[in-house]
Write an enzyme that holds these catalytic residues in place. Structure first.
Site, PDB file in Angstrom:
ATOM      1  N   ASN A   1      20.214  36.927  -8.260  1.00  0.00           N
ATOM      2  CA  ASN A   1      20.538  35.691  -8.972  1.00  0.00           C
ATOM      3  C   ASN A   1      21.714  34.968  -8.337  1.00  0.00           C
ATOM      4  O   ASN A   1      21.666  33.745  -8.114  1.00  0.00           O
ATOM      5  CB  ASN A   1      20.838  35.987 -10.440  1.00  0.00           C
TER       6      ASN A   1
ATOM      7  N   ASN B   1      -0.725  -1.511  14.418  1.00  0.00           N
ATOM      8  CA  ASN B   1      -0.348  -1.228  13.044  1.00  0.00           C
ATOM      9  C   ASN B   1       1.060  -0.625  12.930  1.00  0.00           C
ATOM     10  O   ASN B   1       1.438   0.226  13.739  1.00  0.00           O
ATOM     11  CB  ASN B   1      -1.342  -0.246  12.416  1.00  0.00           C
TER      12      ASN B   1
ATOM     13  N   LYS C   1      -5.948  -4.447  16.840  1.00  0.00           N
ATOM     14  CA  LYS C   1      -4.920  -4.095  15.865  1.00  0.00           C
ATOM     15  C   LYS C   1      -3.722  -3.380  16.495  1.00  0.00           C
ATOM     16  O   LYS C   1      -3.845  -2.601  17.427  1.00  0.00           O
ATOM     17  CB  LYS C   1      -5.500  -3.189  14.771  1.00  0.00           C
TER      18      LYS C   1
ATOM     19  N   SER D   1      -6.347   0.647  15.773  1.00  0.00           N
ATOM     20  CA  SER D   1      -7.446   0.873  14.840  1.00  0.00           C
ATOM     21  C   SER D   1      -8.604   1.547  15.563  1.00  0.00           C
ATOM     22  O   SER D   1      -8.855   1.275  16.746  1.00  0.00           O
ATOM     23  CB  SER D   1      -7.916  -0.464  14.255  1.00  0.00           C
TER      24      SER D   1
ATOM     25  N   GLU E   1       4.849   2.175   7.374  1.00  0.00           N
ATOM     26  CA  GLU E   1       3.976   2.503   6.252  1.00  0.00           C
ATOM     27  C   GLU E   1       4.141   3.952   5.808  1.00  0.00           C
ATOM     28  O   GLU E   1       4.152   4.265   4.614  1.00  0.00           O
ATOM     29  CB  GLU E   1       2.525   2.225   6.644  1.00  0.00           C
TER      30      GLU E   1
ATOM     31  N   THR F   1      14.603 -14.748  -1.847  1.00  0.00           N
ATOM     32  CA  THR F   1      14.638 -14.116  -3.163  1.00  0.00           C
ATOM     33  C   THR F   1      13.249 -14.302  -3.762  1.00  0.00           C
ATOM     34  O   THR F   1      12.605 -15.340  -3.547  1.00  0.00           O
ATOM     35  CB  THR F   1      15.701 -14.722  -4.097  1.00  0.00           C
ATOM     36  N   HIS F   2      12.768 -13.315  -4.472  1.00  0.00           N
ATOM     37  CA  HIS F   2      11.409 -13.353  -5.031  1.00  0.00           C
ATOM     38  C   HIS F   2      10.361 -13.572  -3.940  1.00  0.00           C
ATOM     39  O   HIS F   2       9.289 -14.114  -4.200  1.00  0.00           O
ATOM     40  CB  HIS F   2      11.274 -14.440  -6.094  1.00  0.00           C
TER      41      HIS F   2
END
Length: 472
Positions: free
Chosen positions: A112, A287, A285, A279, A292, A157-158
């Site tokens: 322990n 990527n 592609k 890809s 990701e 922003t947003h």
């Protein structure tokens, strides 16, 4: 040779299913060097208490050193039958020096307090290893930011155009987020730097051992104040995992921006071939897999801290076997960051940015509207009214199908008499950037000072990361 650390009151061993459920040696073997270091410290206090003579102590320490070397070079390995790292190492020690002396090591301690001590040592060293990788990423960001101090870009922003910013300022924000993560580790380390050794199973030991001497020998700053808390506390694991989760979240947010910047819609950034993939069906592609995967791994890291918190919430104090769940999540969090951080650093260091495209986009979406409002304020107009005036300018420009600079002097004067032709001096991206020269603003002069200070801070964080408290 199989050496179980319990069983005297049992007539038979565990069933196969029970043994499989109970086993932890397949993941807690990473603690082996720390357990051996802790065993050496424990042997010394056994000798100080008169439970080992000088020859026995020498035999014990030499045997533990030999075992450590075998563990590190792989010539001694755990077996599934060992159950856990502590059992495996006792087997190794008995095989090395025999049971007469080796069998004395277990006195005055329990698995322990052993595992609680080993795990603190392992995580304290690991926090510094992770911090070193974080500072590498900070430096890559600092280099890119320094190259783009004078590059204008839209600020958002947003996810809508807000105001023009220095792109160096945009990149540097991630340096500060990551710096807070290392600061969390440094603050956490103060609480993790107490040794549970001497707590025994939960009540300490009657053998007059010296927990302070063990703590000093192992590189701790002190000893836990309560033996029951010492064996059951896993706050330090939860805090550690929270910090790794925050690092994951910050990497995810950076990765999300790289995904946006490298998309065809933005086309601000080009990924280096070494840090992207293609890809299997679409040959054109390229990527952003690193970015990701960083987003994906963040979910894994958040899951680990959630898991330990749920485990702890229903436990009474003192040791419960549920606490075995603390190690796999910690080990996986460490391994995950050791995978993601170098890849993120490589990706960031090699990104190429289209500064002309960013600069052309900087004033779009009426991003200079705030410049009108603040210019009018400097003419003595209250900001509440100035805000309405700037909004009216945007509305007029929309009606005319132009940007704010496309408004004529007559258009401005019609909206408000304070809008003299001099307002045009504020309606450039360069003026917008340079006007924000506060200590934390986006003016290039300010950003350069911020980066200089950030490099000093990074160097300080690097110094902390390079000194591991626990020798193994």
């Amino acid at each position: 040779m199989t050496t179980r650390l319990w069983g005297g009151r049992f007539e038979s061993g565990p069933s196969d299913a029970m043994a499989a459920l109970s086993a932890s040696v397949h993941f807690d073997w990473v603690l082996a060097p720390y357990d051996i270091a802790q065993s050496k410290a424990h042997a010394k206090v056994l000798a100080s208490a008169g439970l080992l003579d000088a020859d026995e102590l020498t035999t014990m320490l030499n045997g533990l050193d030999a075992l450590r070397d075998k563990v590190l070079d792989g010539s001694f390995e755990a077996k599934f039958e060992d159950e856990d790292v502590h059992t495996a190492l006792e087997r190794g020690l008995l095989e090395t020096i025999g049971a007469e002396v080796g069998g004395k090591l277990r006195a005055g301690r329990s698995r322990n307090d052993q595992v609680a001590t080993d795990l603190r040592m392992f995580l304290r060293n690991s926090a510094r290893d992770i911090a070193a990788l974080v500072t590498d990423l900070q430096l890559a960001l600092a280099d890119q930011a320094a190259a783009h101090v004078n590059s204008a870009a839209p600020g958002f922003t947003h996810l809508q155009h807000a105001q023009p910013v220095s792109f160096g300022h945009e990149l540097a924000k991630h340096i500060h987020a990551l710096g807070r993560d290392i600061d969390r580790f440094r603050d956490w380390d103060k609480r993790a730097a107490k040794s549970p050794m001497g707590s025994g199973a939960l009540a300490g030991s009657s053998l007059k051992l010296d927990p302070v001497a063990v703590a000093n020998d192992l590189g701790f700053d002190g000893v836990v104040e309560n033996s029951i808390d010492g064996v059951s506390d896993r706050d330090f694991v939860a805090e550690f995992l929270f910090t790794t989760a925050m690092i994951g979240i910050h990497l995810s947010r950076l990765g999300e921006e790289v995904c946006l910047w490298s998309s065809r819609e933005f086309a601000w950034a080009t990924l280096d071939d070494a840090w992207s993939t293609g890809s299997s069906i679409m040959p054109q592609k390229k990527n952003p897999d690193v970015a990701e995967l960083a987003r994906g791994k963040a979910g894994r890291l958040v899951g680990h801290v959630t898991s330990i918190l749920v485990t702890l919430k229903g436990l009474p104090f003192a040791y419960n076997r549920d606490l075995q769940e603390d190690k796999e999540s910690s080990i996986d969090a460490i391994n995950t960051l050791h995978l993601v951080l170098p890849a993120m650093t490589g990706m960031i260091a090699t990104l190429k940015f289209d500064t002309e495209r960013m600069a052309a986009s900087a004033p779009e979406g009426f991003a200079l509207a705030t410049e009108i409002a603040e210019w009018v304020v400097q003419q003595g107009v209250p900001f509440r009214e100035a805000h309405e005036i700037a909004g009216a300018c945007v509305r007029k420009a929309e009606q005319l199908g132009t940007d704010l600079n496309g408004l004529s002097d007559a258009d401005f004067a019609e909206i408000h008499p304070a809008l003299t032709p001099a307002v045009r001096e504020a309606l450039t991206v360069e003026a917008a950037l340079n006007s924000r020269s506060t200590v934390n603003g986006t003016a290039p002069s300010s950003v350069q000072l911020q980066l200089d200070a950030a490099r000093t801070t990074i160097a300080h964080l690097q110094s902390w990361s390079q000194v591991q408290p626990h020798a193994i």
